[in-house]
Design a protein around this motif. Sequence first.
Motif, PDB file in Angstrom:
ATOM      1  N   UNK A 222       0.763  -1.185   0.004  1.00 45.63           N
ATOM      2  CA  UNK A 222       0.013   0.024   0.098  1.00 45.63           C
ATOM      3  C   UNK A 222       0.958   1.211  -0.027  1.00 45.63           C
ATOM      4  N   UNK A 223       2.077   1.338   0.672  1.00 44.69           N
ATOM      5  CA  UNK A 223       2.626   2.282   0.953  1.00 44.69           C
ATOM      6  C   UNK A 223       3.458   2.586  -0.509  1.00 44.69           C
ATOM      7  N   UNK A 224       3.928   1.628  -1.398  1.00 46.79           N
ATOM      8  CA  UNK A 224       4.740   1.468  -2.434  1.00 46.79           C
ATOM      9  C   UNK A 224       3.610   2.123  -3.424  1.00 46.79           C
ATOM     10  N   UNK A 225       2.478   1.500  -3.377  1.00 41.33           N
ATOM     11  CA  UNK A 225       1.224   2.199  -4.311  1.00 41.33           C
ATOM     12  C   UNK A 225       1.236   3.741  -4.003  1.00 41.33           C
ATOM     13  N   UNK A 226       1.016   3.799  -2.870  1.00 39.64           N
ATOM     14  CA  UNK A 226       1.012   5.502  -2.744  1.00 39.64           C
ATOM     15  C   UNK A 226       2.026   6.278  -3.208  1.00 39.64           C
ATOM     16  N   UNK A 227       3.356   5.850  -3.040  1.00 38.55           N
ATOM     17  CA  UNK A 227       4.460   6.402  -3.441  1.00 38.55           C
ATOM     18  C   UNK A 227       4.507   6.584  -5.030  1.00 38.55           C
ATOM     19  N   UNK A 228       4.110   5.610  -5.585  1.00 40.91           N
ATOM     20  CA  UNK A 228       3.871   5.640  -7.190  1.00 40.91           C
ATOM     21  C   UNK A 228       3.058   6.582  -7.597  1.00 40.91           C
ATOM     22  N   UNK A 229       1.980   6.552  -7.103  1.00 36.25           N
ATOM     23  CA  UNK A 229       0.662   7.526  -7.280  1.00 36.25           C
ATOM     24  C   UNK A 229       1.087   8.937  -7.053  1.00 36.25           C
ATOM     25  N   UNK A 230       1.921   9.122  -5.845  1.00 38.26           N
ATOM     26  CA  UNK A 230       2.204  10.425  -5.720  1.00 38.26           C
ATOM     27  C   UNK A 230       3.374  10.840  -6.555  1.00 38.26           C
ATOM     28  N   UNK A 231       4.281  10.269  -6.844  1.00 42.19           N
ATOM     29  CA  UNK A 231       5.618  10.674  -7.777  1.00 42.19           C
ATOM     30  C   UNK A 231       4.753  10.732  -9.161  1.00 42.19           C
TER      31      UNK A 231
ATOM     32  N   UNK B  45       2.251  14.114  -8.990  1.00 42.55           N
ATOM     33  CA  UNK B  45       2.937  15.284  -8.940  1.00 42.55           C
ATOM     34  C   UNK B  45       3.897  15.803 -10.086  1.00 42.55           C
ATOM     35  N   UNK B  46       4.556  14.863 -10.644  1.00 42.09           N
ATOM     36  CA  UNK B  46       5.420  15.072 -11.699  1.00 42.09           C
ATOM     37  C   UNK B  46       4.844  15.184 -13.204  1.00 42.09           C
ATOM     38  N   UNK B  47       3.864  14.255 -13.295  1.00 42.84           N
ATOM     39  CA  UNK B  47       3.272  14.514 -14.544  1.00 42.84           C
ATOM     40  C   UNK B  47       2.462  15.641 -14.613  1.00 42.84           C
ATOM     41  N   UNK B  48       1.881  16.151 -13.705  1.00 41.59           N
ATOM     42  CA  UNK B  48       1.161  17.236 -13.657  1.00 41.59           C
ATOM     43  C   UNK B  48       1.990  18.288 -13.661  1.00 41.59           C
ATOM     44  N   UNK B  49       3.064  18.293 -12.951  1.00 45.48           N
ATOM     45  CA  UNK B  49       4.176  19.363 -13.196  1.00 45.48           C
ATOM     46  C   UNK B  49       4.645  19.776 -14.503  1.00 45.48           C
ATOM     47  N   UNK B  50       4.842  18.555 -15.329  1.00 41.83           N
ATOM     48  CA  UNK B  50       5.084  18.616 -16.552  1.00 41.83           C
ATOM     49  C   UNK B  50       4.154  19.160 -17.538  1.00 41.83           C
TER      50      UNK B  50
ATOM     51  N   UNK C   9       7.292  20.460  -4.728  1.00 37.26           N
ATOM     52  CA  UNK C   9       7.424  20.197  -3.410  1.00 37.26           C
ATOM     53  C   UNK C   9       6.778  18.609  -2.861  1.00 37.26           C
ATOM     54  N   UNK C  10       5.564  18.465  -3.280  1.00 34.22           N
ATOM     55  CA  UNK C  10       4.941  17.161  -3.167  1.00 34.22           C
ATOM     56  C   UNK C  10       5.723  16.009  -3.630  1.00 34.22           C
ATOM     57  N   UNK C  11       6.049  16.016  -5.145  1.00 36.16           N
ATOM     58  CA  UNK C  11       6.892  15.110  -5.691  1.00 36.16           C
ATOM     59  C   UNK C  11       8.079  14.652  -4.775  1.00 36.16           C
ATOM     60  N   UNK C  12       8.746  15.692  -4.394  1.00 34.98           N
ATOM     61  CA  UNK C  12       9.962  15.460  -3.469  1.00 34.98           C
ATOM     62  C   UNK C  12       9.514  14.740  -2.122  1.00 34.98           C
ATOM     63  N   UNK C  13       8.699  14.857  -1.579  1.00 35.06           N
ATOM     64  CA  UNK C  13       8.016  14.210  -0.156  1.00 35.06           C
ATOM     65  C   UNK C  13       8.180  12.879  -0.688  1.00 35.06           C
ATOM     66  N   UNK C  14       7.438  12.345  -1.815  1.00 29.32           N
ATOM     67  CA  UNK C  14       7.083  11.054  -2.075  1.00 29.32           C
ATOM     68  C   UNK C  14       8.528  10.497  -2.547  1.00 29.32           C
ATOM     69  N   UNK C  15       9.585  11.212  -3.180  1.00 27.45           N
ATOM     70  CA  UNK C  15      10.750  10.712  -3.573  1.00 27.45           C
ATOM     71  C   UNK C  15      11.360   9.879  -2.353  1.00 27.45           C
ATOM     72  N   UNK C  16      11.669  10.996  -1.364  1.00 26.15           N
ATOM     73  CA  UNK C  16      12.316  10.740  -0.145  1.00 26.15           C
ATOM     74  C   UNK C  16      11.783   9.789   0.661  1.00 26.15           C
ATOM     75  N   UNK C  17      10.332   9.599   0.616  1.00 26.38           N
ATOM     76  CA  UNK C  17       9.574   8.519   1.412  1.00 26.38           C
ATOM     77  C   UNK C  17       9.976   7.034   0.535  1.00 26.38           C
ATOM     78  N   UNK C  18       9.943   7.099  -0.794  1.00 26.48           N
ATOM     79  CA  UNK C  18      10.489   6.031  -1.553  1.00 26.48           C
ATOM     80  C   UNK C  18      11.754   5.410  -0.952  1.00 26.48           C
TER      81      UNK C  18
ATOM     82  N   UNK D 217       9.682   5.346 -15.432  1.00 24.96           N
ATOM     83  CA  UNK D 217       8.305   5.269 -15.967  1.00 24.96           C
ATOM     84  C   UNK D 217       7.801   6.130 -15.916  1.00 24.96           C
ATOM     85  N   UNK D 218       7.819   7.353 -15.013  1.00 29.03           N
ATOM     86  CA  UNK D 218       7.058   8.478 -14.931  1.00 29.03           C
ATOM     87  C   UNK D 218       7.245   9.448 -16.155  1.00 29.03           C
ATOM     88  N   UNK D 219       8.706   9.364 -16.776  1.00 30.81           N
ATOM     89  CA  UNK D 219       9.034  10.068 -17.807  1.00 30.81           C
ATOM     90  C   UNK D 219       8.321   9.823 -18.969  1.00 30.81           C
ATOM     91  N   UNK D 220       8.311   8.475 -19.243  1.00 30.01           N
ATOM     92  CA  UNK D 220       7.488   7.845 -20.528  1.00 30.01           C
ATOM     93  C   UNK D 220       6.010   8.445 -20.195  1.00 30.01           C
TER      94      UNK D 220
END
Length: 337
Positions: A11-20, A23-28, A253-262, A277-280
């Motif tokens: 569940x934590x891993x799924x949350x990290x994937x979803x968060x990253x 955050x970063x797809x929308x930032x793009x 900022x939110x994306x960095x939170x999930x990166x550090x958690x991951x 995979x997020x870049x793709x």
Amino acid sequence: MEGGFSAGRIGVLAGCVAGIWTAYVYQGVLQEILSTKKFGPDGRRFEHLTFLGLAQNVVCFVWSLIMLLIWSSKRQSQAPLRSFWSASISNSIGPACGIIALKYISYPAQVLAKSSKMIPVMLMGAIVYGVRYTLPEYLCTLLVAGGVAAFALFKSSSKAVSKIASPNAPLGYGLCFINLGLDGFTNATQDAITHRYPKTSAWHIMLGMNLWGSIYMTLYMFVITNGGYEAIRFCKDHPEAFWDILMFCLCGAVGQNFIFLTISRFGALTNTTITTTRKFVSILVSAVWNGNPLSFEQWTGVVMVFLGLSYQIFLKYQKRRKGKGNFKVAAVDAKKI
């Protein structure tokens, strides 16, 4: 991935994937909007893209300060803030070059170019330090280099080109590779700091990097040039741009939170897999959502790049399982802010 596959851990891993990804797809998406959209009835573009770097630094500095105040349980031997002054110079100039590149090339092209970090790393390692790489490692690099070249050589659609402020592929790709080179210096300097001060937390690194980055970018935008004043005036006249910039910074900022958690829960290798995979996904979203259709040849280039990156990740997993150390080509540096 260490630690088993309990329901909570999955569940934590799924949350990290979803968060990253979110955050970063929308930032793009926001980054592409800010670099291509014509705002307001006067149809003006947001010209001062380097202002995004300043805004991102300020928001991430405040964010990291709040996180340290909330989560720091005791005083540790952290690296002094003055230690980050040199790394922050390259960390300010490099991303600024990457953002400015969007004036000259499309967002998918920028993402691909910035994904080819292994190329300068391996060239420097082989030429300067005499490092010997294996055939699979060279194959990874060949796939990535070939994919970027294929994408650059084949023309983008007229619709995609019409959105670019000043189409100039050599200049755009050149700025991206300057970005990559400066990132290498930033990463090496941060590694030296954390080696000297091993108890330094990720939030403290984020604080130090963004503090100095805010200082440098403020001097550049408001003292050396008038870009900061003009950017603020533009946001005042076009409030929609202001909200896009604010959301851009918050996503970072939110994306960095999930990166550090991951990294703290699953390791840097898992983080590399997620961010790659997020870049793709970002390229796919750009092509579909933002209306930047790619030709068949360009999609071939995209697939080549991500096959190379995926093979690189696979080799890293293999070496970690065998206990042979890390892959020589640098992974995504999650301490890079």
